[in-house]
Design a protein around this motif. Sequence first.
Motif, mmCIF file in Angstrom:
data_model
loop_
_atom_site.group_PDB
_atom_site.id
_atom_site.type_symbol
_atom_site.label_atom_id
_atom_site.label_comp_id
_atom_site.label_asym_id
_atom_site.label_seq_id
_atom_site.Cartn_x
_atom_site.Cartn_y
_atom_site.Cartn_z
ATOM 1 N N VAL B 58 0.864 -1.249 -0.034
ATOM 2 C CA VAL B 58 -0.075 0.123 -0.049
ATOM 3 C C VAL B 58 0.924 1.133 0.074
ATOM 4 N N ILE B 59 0.571 2.077 -1.077
ATOM 5 C CA ILE B 59 1.463 3.463 -1.016
ATOM 6 C C ILE B 59 0.526 4.310 -0.193
ATOM 7 N N ILE B 60 1.037 5.205 0.576
ATOM 8 C CA ILE B 60 0.426 6.370 1.443
ATOM 9 C C ILE B 60 1.174 7.458 1.199
ATOM 10 N N VAL B 61 0.513 8.557 0.573
ATOM 11 C CA VAL B 61 1.334 9.577 0.445
ATOM 12 C C VAL B 61 0.756 10.782 1.599
ATOM 13 N N GLY B 62 1.510 11.243 2.443
ATOM 14 C CA GLY B 62 1.245 12.167 3.421
ATOM 15 C C GLY B 62 1.451 11.552 4.779
ATOM 16 N N THR B 63 1.754 12.124 5.828
ATOM 17 C CA THR B 63 1.777 11.509 7.189
ATOM 18 C C THR B 63 1.109 12.356 8.095
ATOM 19 N N GLY B 64 0.183 13.143 7.959
ATOM 20 C CA GLY B 64 -0.802 13.913 8.780
ATOM 21 C C GLY B 64 -1.728 13.067 9.468
ATOM 22 N N LEU B 65 -2.687 13.399 10.193
ATOM 23 C CA LEU B 65 -3.451 12.651 10.855
ATOM 24 C C LEU B 65 -4.300 11.475 9.816
ATOM 25 N N ALA B 66 -4.518 11.851 8.672
ATOM 26 C CA ALA B 66 -5.480 10.927 8.028
ATOM 27 C C ALA B 66 -4.112 9.828 7.412
ATOM 28 N N GLY B 67 -3.119 10.175 6.955
ATOM 29 C CA GLY B 67 -1.997 9.407 6.261
ATOM 30 C C GLY B 67 -1.238 8.704 7.414
ATOM 31 N N GLY B 68 -0.815 9.386 8.479
ATOM 32 C CA GLY B 68 0.026 8.753 9.430
ATOM 33 C C GLY B 68 -1.085 7.622 10.126
ATOM 34 N N ALA B 69 -2.337 7.814 10.310
ATOM 35 C CA ALA B 69 -3.233 7.291 11.031
ATOM 36 C C ALA B 69 -3.609 5.788 10.068
ATOM 37 N N ALA B 70 -3.565 6.077 8.951
ATOM 38 C CA ALA B 70 -3.967 4.913 8.053
ATOM 39 C C ALA B 70 -2.619 4.173 7.889
ATOM 40 N N ALA B 71 -1.612 4.786 7.663
ATOM 41 C CA ALA B 71 -0.197 3.901 7.575
ATOM 42 C C ALA B 71 -0.105 2.917 8.797
ATOM 43 N N ALA B 72 -0.159 3.764 10.057
ATOM 44 C CA ALA B 72 -0.025 2.932 11.148
ATOM 45 C C ALA B 72 -0.881 1.596 11.160
ATOM 46 N N THR B 73 -2.411 1.975 11.026
ATOM 47 C CA THR B 73 -3.387 1.149 11.332
ATOM 48 C C THR B 73 -3.160 -0.192 9.910
ATOM 49 N N LEU B 74 -2.788 0.247 8.757
ATOM 50 C CA LEU B 74 -2.647 -0.747 7.890
ATOM 51 C C LEU B 74 -1.444 -1.689 8.009
ATOM 52 N N GLY B 75 -0.268 -0.895 8.602
ATOM 53 C CA GLY B 75 0.833 -1.658 9.180
ATOM 54 C C GLY B 75 0.453 -2.621 10.276
ATOM 55 N N GLU B 76 -0.229 -2.004 11.018
ATOM 56 C CA GLU B 76 -0.654 -3.134 12.329
ATOM 57 C C GLU B 76 -1.440 -4.346 11.799
ATOM 58 N N ALA B 77 -2.161 -4.213 10.585
ATOM 59 C CA ALA B 77 -2.896 -5.310 10.086
ATOM 60 C C ALA B 77 -2.043 -6.169 9.378
ATOM 61 N N GLY B 78 -0.694 -5.677 8.764
ATOM 62 C CA GLY B 78 -0.012 -6.658 8.556
ATOM 63 C C GLY B 78 0.437 -6.303 6.813
ATOM 64 N N TYR B 79 -0.060 -5.360 6.353
ATOM 65 C CA TYR B 79 0.218 -4.892 4.860
ATOM 66 C C TYR B 79 1.781 -4.505 5.021
ATOM 67 N N ARG B 80 2.209 -4.404 3.751
ATOM 68 C CA ARG B 80 3.656 -3.521 3.448
ATOM 69 C C ARG B 80 3.335 -2.144 3.119
ATOM 70 N N VAL B 81 3.458 -1.257 3.866
ATOM 71 C CA VAL B 81 2.941 0.206 3.668
ATOM 72 C C VAL B 81 4.575 1.049 3.167
ATOM 73 N N GLU B 82 4.345 1.723 2.126
ATOM 74 C CA GLU B 82 5.466 2.659 1.615
ATOM 75 C C GLU B 82 4.672 3.844 2.071
ATOM 76 N N ASN B 83 5.220 4.662 2.909
ATOM 77 C CA ASN B 83 4.681 5.903 3.212
ATOM 78 C C ASN B 83 5.697 7.196 3.114
ATOM 79 N N PHE B 84 5.065 8.050 2.339
ATOM 80 C CA PHE B 84 6.085 9.100 1.972
ATOM 81 C C PHE B 84 5.672 10.848 2.352
ATOM 82 N N CYS B 85 6.531 11.564 2.667
ATOM 83 C CA CYS B 85 5.901 12.780 3.150
ATOM 84 C C CYS B 85 7.199 14.071 2.522
ATOM 85 N N TYR B 86 6.824 14.976 2.254
ATOM 86 C CA TYR B 86 7.776 16.116 1.826
ATOM 87 C C TYR B 86 8.564 16.681 3.036
ATOM 88 N N GLN B 87 8.075 16.506 4.172
ATOM 89 C CA GLN B 87 8.810 17.080 5.232
ATOM 90 C C GLN B 87 9.916 16.207 5.580
#
Lengths: 257, 674
Positions: B58-87
Amino acid sequence: MKINLRIWRQHNGKEQGRLVQYSLDGVSGDMSFLEMLDLLNEQLTEKGEDPVAFDSDCREGICGQCGVVINGVPHGGQGVAQPVRTTTCQLHMRSFADGSTITIEPWKAAAFPVLRDLIVDRSALDRVIEAGGYISVNTGAAPDAHAVQINKKRSDRAFDAATCIGCGACVAACPNGSAMLFTSAKITHLAMLPQGQPERVLRVKRMVGEQDALGFGGCTNIGECAAVCPKGIPLESISQLNRDLIASLFKHDGKDD
Amino acid sequence: MSTSAKETNAELAAQYWQAGEDIHDAKANVALPIDKIWPDRQFTSRLVNPANRRKMTVIIVGTGLAGGAAAATLGEAGYRVENFCYQDSPRRAHSIAAQGGINAAKNYKYDGDSVYRLFYDTVKGGDYRARETNVYRLAAVSANIIDQCVAQGVPFAREYGGLLDNRSFGGVQVQRTFYARGQTGQQLLIGAYQALERQVNAGTVHMHTRHEMVELIVADGRARGIVTRDMVTGKIEEWFADVVVLATGGYGNVFFLSTNAMGCNATATWRAHRKGAFFGNPCFTQIHPTCIPVHGENQSKLTLMSESLRNDGRIWVPKKAEDCEKDPRQIPEQDRDYYLERIYPSFGNLVPRDIASRQAKYRCDEGLGVGPKVKEVDSDGTEHMRSRGVYLDFSEAIQRLGKDAVEKKYGNLFDMYQRITDENPYEVPMRIYPAVHYTMGGLWVDYDLQSTIPGLFVCGEANFSDHGANRLGASALMQGLADGYFVLPNTITDYLADSPKFPKVDTKHPAAILARQDVESRVNKLLSIGGERTVDSIHKELGHIMWEYCGMERNEAGLVKAIGLIRNLRKEFWTNVKVTGVNEELNQTLERAGRLADFLELGELMCIDALHRRESCGGHFRAESQTEEGEALRHDDTYQYVAAWEWTGEGHKPVLHKEPLIYKSIQVKQRSYK
């Protein structure tokens, strides 16, 4: 007003850097420090020169992305005539006298390599959090928020520590390049809360271990960190970390705790 | 208003857009009672078994409340998450700057709150331009958010008994807002960030900081990857996945001056739009009433102060223009106009943001503004010096509660104000003025948060879904975390269930080759123009156009003019911009130029959307459509729909698809806060 600048220019991490002089006219007191740099960059760009690279994002003093050393002081607020506790972005030019010379350098610390000009790589701070700066609770596994009451004093103390913005000024100010104020803020935040207790012992061991492995220096209680911290994280946080760390030495690596 | 006022004339339409077919959400079962729809969707959404999850990316772009929460939750579920941010760190995302609070239907104050009331307030606050099924779900999961955050160690404000405290917020009459001093966004984001770093440590999430998404890869009809530019080395790289999630925030920086962070941009969503994702309601932008007024030409951004200030501060202007330059403390009570309390006696200073903002504008237009005068060019070309500010006065609150109590509640906001303006708000009333703050519009998504491109999901401010034409205070944090923690992780599985059947995609796929070529040629073009104008000077000009003609009040002639001006400015940009340096280095000018190029296209679409909607609703106020008292006048018979715009190519007219809004669980009313 007119300002003279001496700014650290360094093309990338491999090349040598040096201080370059600029002089800037038309600066107003209401401008923030970074708006002053914006103005300089507009003029450099118009002349076809490379603008000065510096980090900033929210410019409200909360995201922690900005930060430069101003006249030898991280964020600069403690080095001006009327000291202010501030991030670089919330420092205003009215803090400087007309005609003054300002030296601007990047954070200097072994764990923060320079990427370009005033920008450094602070990802080591993320690694410290990664080592254990959290409470292990999966989404959906939480009890009702009112299931546990929390003493207001402890909750407030947790909050005071949680205000850390991870800017790295504490590291830049420390002669040892230590990240102890940063790490201890997270240790204190989570140690004050009932939810943070199960992993408390393991957390402190892991975070301190990671911090040492990343090349941050040790703490010798100098206190420069707390002096420049834009959020006023108290030096006592480090005592809290040390107490927890010592206590952890008498416990089986935390897992059996 | 006559019928002719609400219907756009056909000639105008033919000039700027084309009509398309209606669009509908097909995922929510609207035959069910509204409170049964989400449980039903959770049940009908197919699942992915744990052994298969680790094979899915799963590619997730953004690490704010929506992106960060989604990345953490999908990671917990066991998916491979590639998470990106410009900061430089995921903890810096602009969600961090939200101050006031987060709504949740906990009813801990026992003051009549409920899921239905939160739903009702949100739909009404959005002026009946949001999809009711999505909003109901938002209200329903809101309570879970608070539970989750407390378990993570988020230090919400507490009472002496150890229980959580609440406060009330603009536009509602219950106390349902949870808060953490004036830094609620920061504390919630750090909670999500810590959950995210835990997954980085667990090896499920791979974090890519200082990486900017510059293109979407759509292969065989599905979103299958992105192209990024490494902001340190300039390396352009393709990333592939089974599904792509955008959580890249709003586009308020199209106005140049806004309360957004400097780096906030629309490139990810705009690139997706150009690849087929419809853009919903782009003209719905929110102007926040309590910001610090502009100080001068070199200002880089505006600073918002939490509107929780309106709980205790009273807003006023002098009744007489000759008093405007006086020390406000010398103006006697009878010569002050507490205009919100006067016009809206039951809500007073707590009216929704759009109303508070517009009223401040009117007072200043009438010449009753306070503070330094700034030069303005009116649409007729004449220049005026006007004060753009109104007072927000705490003297009464300080008398009633004592200085200490006020300091405890608002101390950090007062300090911030003093630092920026050099004035002490405990002594002198604050000066405030509206500023662009939030964009309700965004990529169109269905109930599953999937865009019109299969496999492209959009979360948080980046989508259009929950706030209609106006967002209520303390609802952005709620939506970001609802999408990230509780909605997307449940709906994305239904799409991923099919992913084992997806064909393989790699750098040799024609779609990937094309995407990469597009990025490279754009970068090369930007670096080769070698013109005379800086990126910021063009961005400021765009901002002036947008603020003047597509800001707090819009009208037909102004919008038509703005479209022409933006087209000319875009030409100017592509022939006369000056971008120094090269691609293969840390080049902030190049980053900004790329973002501005996209803002210059998005700005035009915002104006076209504002032009087509000849009604006033929420943050979109059309001068042609107002009641006799000057209030916003909706036209539900003509405009009760979401405008979902389809890209048709550069220089081609966009296609307007309408999603009719059907309200079965709430009675549509004219908003009244009197």
